[in-house]
Design an enzyme around this catalytic site. Structure first.
Site, short mmCIF file in Angstrom:
data_model
loop_
_atom_site.label_atom_id
_atom_site.label_comp_id
_atom_site.label_asym_id
_atom_site.label_seq_id
_atom_site.Cartn_x
_atom_site.Cartn_y
_atom_site.Cartn_z
N SER A 140 -0.13 1.92 -4.21
CA SER A 140 -0.43 1.08 -5.39
C SER A 140 -0.95 1.96 -6.51
CB SER A 140 -1.50 0.05 -5.02
OG SER A 140 -1.94 -0.62 -6.20
N TYR A 153 -9.91 -1.48 -1.72
CA TYR A 153 -8.44 -1.49 -1.71
C TYR A 153 -7.92 -0.23 -2.40
CZ TYR A 153 -3.70 -3.23 -2.98
OH TYR A 153 -2.34 -3.38 -3.16
P1 NAD Z 1 2.97 -10.52 -0.24
O1 NAD Z 1 1.71 -11.22 0.06
O2 NAD Z 1 4.07 -11.28 -0.88
O3 NAD Z 1 3.56 -9.80 1.06
C1 NAD Z 1 2.73 -9.09 1.94
C2 NAD Z 1 3.32 -9.16 3.33
O4 NAD Z 1 2.49 -8.44 4.25
C3 NAD Z 1 3.42 -10.59 3.84
O5 NAD Z 1 4.64 -10.76 4.53
C4 NAD Z 1 2.23 -10.70 4.81
O6 NAD Z 1 2.42 -11.67 5.81
C5 NAD Z 1 2.26 -9.28 5.37
N1 NAD Z 1 1.01 -8.97 6.06
C6 NAD Z 1 -0.26 -9.09 5.62
N2 NAD Z 1 -1.11 -8.74 6.61
C7 NAD Z 1 -0.35 -8.40 7.69
C8 NAD Z 1 -0.63 -7.97 9.01
N3 NAD Z 1 -1.90 -7.82 9.45
N4 NAD Z 1 0.42 -7.71 9.84
C9 NAD Z 1 1.68 -7.87 9.41
N5 NAD Z 1 2.02 -8.29 8.19
C10 NAD Z 1 1.01 -8.55 7.34
O7 NAD Z 1 2.56 -9.27 -1.17
P2 NAD Z 1 3.42 -8.05 -1.80
O8 NAD Z 1 3.02 -7.95 -3.22
O9 NAD Z 1 4.85 -8.14 -1.43
O10 NAD Z 1 2.74 -6.83 -1.03
C11 NAD Z 1 3.47 -5.85 -0.28
C12 NAD Z 1 2.75 -4.52 -0.40
O11 NAD Z 1 2.78 -4.09 -1.78
C13 NAD Z 1 1.28 -4.51 0.00
O12 NAD Z 1 1.00 -3.36 0.77
C14 NAD Z 1 0.54 -4.45 -1.32
O13 NAD Z 1 -0.73 -3.84 -1.19
C15 NAD Z 1 1.52 -3.61 -2.14
N6 NAD Z 1 1.34 -3.74 -3.59
C16 NAD Z 1 1.62 -4.92 -4.23
C17 NAD Z 1 1.45 -4.99 -5.60
C18 NAD Z 1 1.72 -6.26 -6.38
O14 NAD Z 1 1.36 -6.30 -7.58
N7 NAD Z 1 2.34 -7.27 -5.80
C19 NAD Z 1 1.01 -3.87 -6.32
C20 NAD Z 1 0.74 -2.70 -5.64
C21 NAD Z 1 0.92 -2.64 -4.27
#
Ligand code: NAD
Length: 269
Positions: A140, A153
């Site tokens: 991130s 985080y």
């Molecule tokens: P999201 O909530 O749509 O998806 C996250 C996924 O991770 C979901 O399927 C959830 O069920 C799964 N998950 C959470 N805890 C879990 C566990 N203990 N075991 C297995 N699966 C688990 O969110 P997203 O935005 O798609 O996030 C995906 C990744 O991207 C994350 O690592 C997040 O930190 C990173 N990220 C997102 C953003 C953003 O702005 N959306 C920015 C930077 C980084």
């Protein structure tokens, strides 16, 4: 429909929502066979069914080492090999500097960092057996800048990025590339409590939240648009495919220019 991942087998953690789901769709469209791992069995099975014979779902909680190992084993059983691992699963970690607890630290590290370290560990042998592979870790911009996420985080994501670069040095001689993607603000359910919360809302409620979020994010980025899950999926496709064959130990920032903004005040009025 393309063939940039033809013949490749990928495992995507947290593939039942947001970035993971979009990446699974794109990888299958580009010819890969994909195992989606996650915790929402109904959603995971429905996504795999929608994507067809080249996709499968396996239940895995990435805070559990045995689940991580089992999902790699399941990928080998389903499709016979492992070429690409996308360590993507994650959720917000909420704490503050003066309220942080040992329990929160351990939960955050288990979810966001141990999951990446152990994912790499169990992917290495099958990838060595293929003569190489591509490991992509979802970090991130919070790991690069102040106030892009909670302190804990952000610190853990910085560790994900650094660990990935070091792992890429160690695994490079085996033809295994390790890279990270640092997404900026991407419109996914993570902003309204993650996919578990989204699963409790109706399709209309989720659509309303998504629409409002996209408007807000478009105002917070130099490019006048919100980042979308597919923008990160495209970055993952590049790193997974032959196009990225000389890219290793790299942090691919996909943020519409957000990390170049400097408009934060340390002393709020
Ligand atoms: P999201 O909530 O749509 O998806 C996250 C996924 O991770 C979901 O399927 C959830 O069920 C799964 N998950 C959470 N805890 C879990 C566990 N203990 N075991 C297995 N699966 C688990 O969110 P997203 O935005 O798609 O996030 C995906 C990744 O991207 C994350 O690592 C997040 O930190 C990173 N990220 C997102 C953003 C953003 O702005 N959306 C920015 C930077 C980084």
């Amino acid at each position: 429909m393309g063939d940039r991942l033809k013949g490749k087998v990928a495992l995507i953690t947290g593939g039942t929502s947001g970035i993971g789901e979009a990446t699974a769709e794109l990888f299958v469209l580009e010819g890969a066979q994909v195992v989606i791992s996650g915790r929402s069995n109904d959603k995971g099975s429905a996504i795999a069914q929608r994507l067809g014979d080249n996709a499968a779902y396996v239940h895995a909680d990435v805070t559990q080492e045995e689940d991580i190992k089992a999902s790699v084993d399941a990928t080998l059983e389903h499709f016979g090999r492992l070429d690409v691992l996308f360590n993507n699963a994650g959720a917000p970690v909420r704490t503050t500097l003066d309220s942080i607890s040992q329990e929160q630290i351990e939960q955050g590290v288990h979810l966001l960092l141990s999951s990446v370290m152990l994912g790499i560990r169990y992917a290495v042998e099958p990838m060595k057996a293929n003569g190489g592979g591509s490991i992509i870790n979802n970090s991130s911009i919070a790991g690069l800048r102040y106030r892009q996420g909670d302190l804990l985080y952000s610190a853990i994501k910085a560790a994900v990025t650094h660990y990935s670069k070091l792992a890429g040095v160690e695994l490079g001689p085996h033809g295994i590339r390790v890279n990270v993607i640092s997404p900026g603000a991407i419109a996914t359910p993570i902003f309204w409590g993650g996919s578990e919360r989204a699963n409790t809302l109706t399709a209309e409620e989720n659509a309303r939240k998504m629409s409002k979020l996209q408007g807000n994010l478009a105002n917070a980025t130099p490019l006048p648009m919100s980042g979308m899950a597919v923008d990160i999926a495209e970055a993952a496709l590049y790193l997974a495919s032959e196009a990225g064959r000389f890219v290793n130990c790299h942090d691919l920032v996909v943020d519409g220019g957000r990390t170049s903004l400097f408009n934060e005040s340390v002393h709020p009025s």
